[in-house]
Design a protein around this motif. Structure first.
Motif, PDB file in Angstrom:
ATOM      1  N   VAL A 235       0.889  -1.179  -0.205  1.00 57.37           N
ATOM      2  CA  VAL A 235      -0.067   0.084   0.224  1.00 57.37           C
ATOM      3  C   VAL A 235       0.869   1.339  -0.003  1.00 57.37           C
ATOM      4  CG1 VAL A 235      -1.706   1.297   1.379  1.00 57.37           C
ATOM      5  CG2 VAL A 235      -1.986  -1.053   1.413  1.00 57.37           C
ATOM      6  N   ARG A 236       1.895   1.247   0.908  1.00 58.93           N
ATOM      7  CA  ARG A 236       2.786   2.422   1.037  1.00 58.93           C
ATOM      8  C   ARG A 236       3.527   2.683  -0.368  1.00 58.93           C
ATOM      9  NH1 ARG A 236       5.520   0.706   5.070  1.00 58.93           N
ATOM     10  NH2 ARG A 236       7.306   0.055   4.196  1.00 58.93           N
ATOM     11  N   ASP A 237       3.967   1.592  -0.929  1.00 60.85           N
ATOM     12  CA  ASP A 237       4.948   1.918  -2.236  1.00 60.85           C
ATOM     13  C   ASP A 237       3.992   1.673  -3.464  1.00 60.85           C
ATOM     14  OD1 ASP A 237       6.980   2.252  -0.420  1.00 60.85           O
ATOM     15  OD2 ASP A 237       7.842   0.265  -0.601  1.00 60.85           O
ATOM     16  N   ARG A 238       2.855   1.376  -3.308  1.00 58.44           N
ATOM     17  CA  ARG A 238       2.177   1.435  -4.492  1.00 58.44           C
ATOM     18  C   ARG A 238       2.324   0.303  -5.523  1.00 58.44           C
ATOM     19  NH1 ARG A 238       2.675   7.637  -6.873  1.00 58.44           N
ATOM     20  NH2 ARG A 238       4.560   7.479  -5.604  1.00 58.44           N
ATOM     21  N   PHE A 239       2.442  -0.859  -5.012  1.00 55.35           N
ATOM     22  CA  PHE A 239       2.438  -2.133  -6.040  1.00 55.35           C
ATOM     23  C   PHE A 239       1.444  -2.959  -5.525  1.00 55.35           C
ATOM     24  CE2 PHE A 239       5.722  -3.143  -2.633  1.00 55.35           C
ATOM     25  CZ  PHE A 239       5.431  -4.428  -2.208  1.00 55.35           C
ATOM     26  N   THR A 240       1.130  -3.921  -6.400  1.00 52.00           N
ATOM     27  CA  THR A 240       0.233  -5.104  -6.031  1.00 52.00           C
ATOM     28  C   THR A 240       0.695  -6.274  -5.424  1.00 52.00           C
ATOM     29  OG1 THR A 240      -0.935  -4.522  -8.169  1.00 52.00           O
ATOM     30  CG2 THR A 240      -1.486  -6.532  -7.362  1.00 52.00           C
ATOM     31  N   PRO A 241       0.520  -6.527  -4.120  1.00 49.06           N
ATOM     32  CA  PRO A 241       1.132  -7.672  -3.487  1.00 49.06           C
ATOM     33  C   PRO A 241       0.706  -9.151  -4.133  1.00 49.06           C
ATOM     34  CG  PRO A 241      -0.801  -6.851  -2.340  1.00 49.06           C
ATOM     35  CD  PRO A 241      -0.644  -5.908  -3.499  1.00 49.06           C
ATOM     36  N   ARG A 242       1.715  -9.872  -3.877  1.00 51.18           N
ATOM     37  CA  ARG A 242       1.399 -11.199  -3.954  1.00 51.18           C
ATOM     38  C   ARG A 242       0.633 -12.121  -2.731  1.00 51.18           C
ATOM     39  NH1 ARG A 242       3.870 -13.278  -8.560  1.00 51.18           N
ATOM     40  NH2 ARG A 242       5.677 -12.125  -9.420  1.00 51.18           N
ATOM     41  N   PRO A 243      -0.226 -13.053  -3.139  1.00 48.84           N
ATOM     42  CA  PRO A 243      -1.036 -13.640  -1.925  1.00 48.84           C
ATOM     43  C   PRO A 243      -0.054 -14.364  -1.210  1.00 48.84           C
ATOM     44  CG  PRO A 243      -1.270 -14.779  -3.875  1.00 48.84           C
ATOM     45  CD  PRO A 243      -0.631 -13.643  -4.483  1.00 48.84           C
TER      46      PRO A 243
END
Length: 377
Positions: A235-243
Motif C-alpha cells: 500500500v505504501r509503495d504502490r505495488f500489487t502484493p502477491r498472496p
C-alpha cells in the motif's frame, strides 16, 4: 548439438556444477522455480554435444486462452556459454535448436534473459550522479566498467532475429529488471564490508541496536507475519502484493530442493515485528528477494538491521555476492522508486546493467497481440 528434456536431478546437478557465484547464475533457473509459478507449465531442457551436457534452461510456458499456443519464457536464462569462451559454441548453435524445440511445443514467442553484465557503476559514481543531478537516468551516466562483449552479443542477437524487450518508464523490463544492485563479498570480512557503507547506513545500524531491534531467522511458520508487513509495504509503495499462498508455495518448492536455499528473517522490537525479508541462495551467490516493513517503528531503522544481519550470515557462510535485485534507473528524487535506489546504494556495492530480456516472435501476429495485452494490464 541437440536439445532434449532434462530430469530434475540432472538439471539440478548442472546448476550445482556452475554455482561458483558467477554472474550467469540465477535461482530463477533452478528446477524448483517452475513449481513456484502457478499458471505456468514448466520444463527443463538441456543442450547436448554428443553425450556431454553443456547447457540447461528452465522454460516456463504460458498458454493463450482458446488458442492453444504459448509464450515460452526462460527467466534470467538459459545457462549457456553466451560468449563461446568455454565451449567454443557459436551463439546461433545455442539458439537455433532452442527456437526449433519450442516451436514444436507450440510456442508463439520465446522470451529469454541472458544473465550477462553489460555495464557497472560503483556506488560512489551513482551517489555523485544523484547529487549533481546532471543526469536523469542511470543509463546516461558514464559507467566505470563496460564489457564490450555484451555489446557484440546484442548485435549478434539482433542479427539472428531477436528483439530486446522495451523497458517501462521506471527502467524495469516487463518481466525481470535490467538494472540491479549487488554487494561483492569475496575476500572481505565484516569490518571491510561495513567500512564501505555510507555514514547514514552505519548510523542507522547503531540506532537500531540502541533501540533494541533484534533480527532472527525464522522458518516458514513466520510467513503470515511476513505477509502482513508485506501487505502494508504494498500500500505504501504502490505495488500489487502477491498472496500469502505464493510465498508458502515458494518455501515448499525451494525447501524441497534444498533446505538451506531460502531463508526468512524478521526484525523485532520487543514483541512487535517491524521488518522482514526473504533470501535465496545457490552455491556462493545470495539474493535478497522480497522485503517488507511496518508503517510504524520505521524510526528505529529495522530494515538496516535486517540487511546487516543477512549480510553477516552471507559472510559467515562464504558467499561471494549478495544481490539486492532490481533498482529503477531513474535519478529523479521525486520518483517514488528513488528511495529504493538510495537505500541500496548506501551499502557501497555496485549497480549493474544486464543485457535485458529478448523476444523471438515465432508467430509475429500472436506476439504483437500478447505485447498489447501486457501494455494494457
Amino acid at each position: 548439438m541437440v536439445i532434449r528434456p532434462l530430469g530434475r536431478d540432472e538439471h539440478l546437478e548442472f546448476v550445482h556444477s556452475r554455482s561458483d557465484g558467477g554472474s550467469g547464475l540465477s535461482f530463477l533457473q533452478c528446477p524448483s522455480w517452475g513449481a513456484v509459478k502457478s499458471g505456468w507449465r514448466c520444463e527443463s531442457l538441456g543442450w547436448f554435444r554428443g553425450s556431454e551436457l553443456v547447457g540447461a534452461g528452465l522454460v516456463l510456458y504460458r498458454s493463450l486462452p482458446r488458442i492453444g499456443r504459448s509464450l515460452a519464457y526462460l527467466p534470467e536464462g538459459p545457462m549457456i556459454d553466451w560468449f563461446g569462451e568455454r565451449t567454443g559454441i557459436a551463439l546461433e548453435d545455442w539458439l537455433k535448436p532452442l527456437v526449433g524445440a519450442l516451436r514444436q511445443r507450440g510456442a508463439f514467442s520465446v522470451k529469454l534473459g541472458p544473465k550477462v553484465v553489460a555495464r557497472t557503476w560503483s556506488a560512489a559514481t551513482v551517489k555523485q550522479a544523484m547529487a549533481d543531478r546532471a543526469y536523469r537516468r542511470l543509463g546516461d551516466v558514464p559507467a566505470d566498467r563496460i564489457d564490450e562483449r555484451a555489446d557484440e552479443l546484442s548485435h549478434r542477437l539482433r542479427s539472428l532475429g531477436w528483439r530486446r524487450t522495451q523497458q517501462g518508464g521506471d527502467g524495469f523490463s516487463d518481466f525481470q529488471p535490467r538494472y540491479l544492485f549487488r554487494l561483492p563479498l569475496t575476500g572481505r570480512d565484516q569490518q571491510q564490508v561495513s567500512a564501505g557503507f555510507s555514514q547514514q547506513w552505519r548510523r542507522n545500524i547503531r540506532l537500531a541496536e540502541r533501540a533494541g531491534v533484534r533480527v532472527e531467522r525464522v522458518d516458514e511458520a513466520g510467513l503470515p507475519e511476513f505477509h502482513r508487513l508485506y501487505a502494508e509495504t504494498a500500500v505504501r509503495d504502490r505495488f500489487t502484493p502477491r498472496p500469502l499462498e505464493y510465498f508458502q508455495r515458494m518455501f515448499d518448492a525451494i525447501n524441497a530442493e534444498d533446505p538451506e536455499r531460502i531463508r526468512l528473517y524478521v526484525a523485532r522490537r520487543g514483541d512487535q515485528p517491524l521488518a522482514a525479508a526473504t533470501m535465496v541462495r545457490v552455491g556462493s551467490y545470495a539474493w535478497y528477494s522480497y522485503g517488507a516493513s511496518a508503517n510504524e517503528g520505521r524510526e528505529h531503522r529495522p530494515s538496516n538491521a535486517l540487511q546487516w544481519r543477512m549480510i553477516e550470515d552471507c559472510l559467515a557462510d562464504g558467499m561471494n555476492v549478495y544481490d539486492l535485485r532490481g533498482i529503477s534507473d531513474t535519478l529523479d528524487p521525486a520518483h517514488h522508486l528513488h528511495g529504493l535506489l538510495r537505500f541500496k546504494v548506501g551499502l557501497g556495492g555496485e549497480a549493474v546493467e544486464y543485457l535485458g530480456e529478448w523476444d523471438y516472435p515465432i508467430n509475429p501476429l500472436l506476439h504483437r497481440a500478447f505485447q498489447l495485452y501486457l501494455a494494457r494490464r
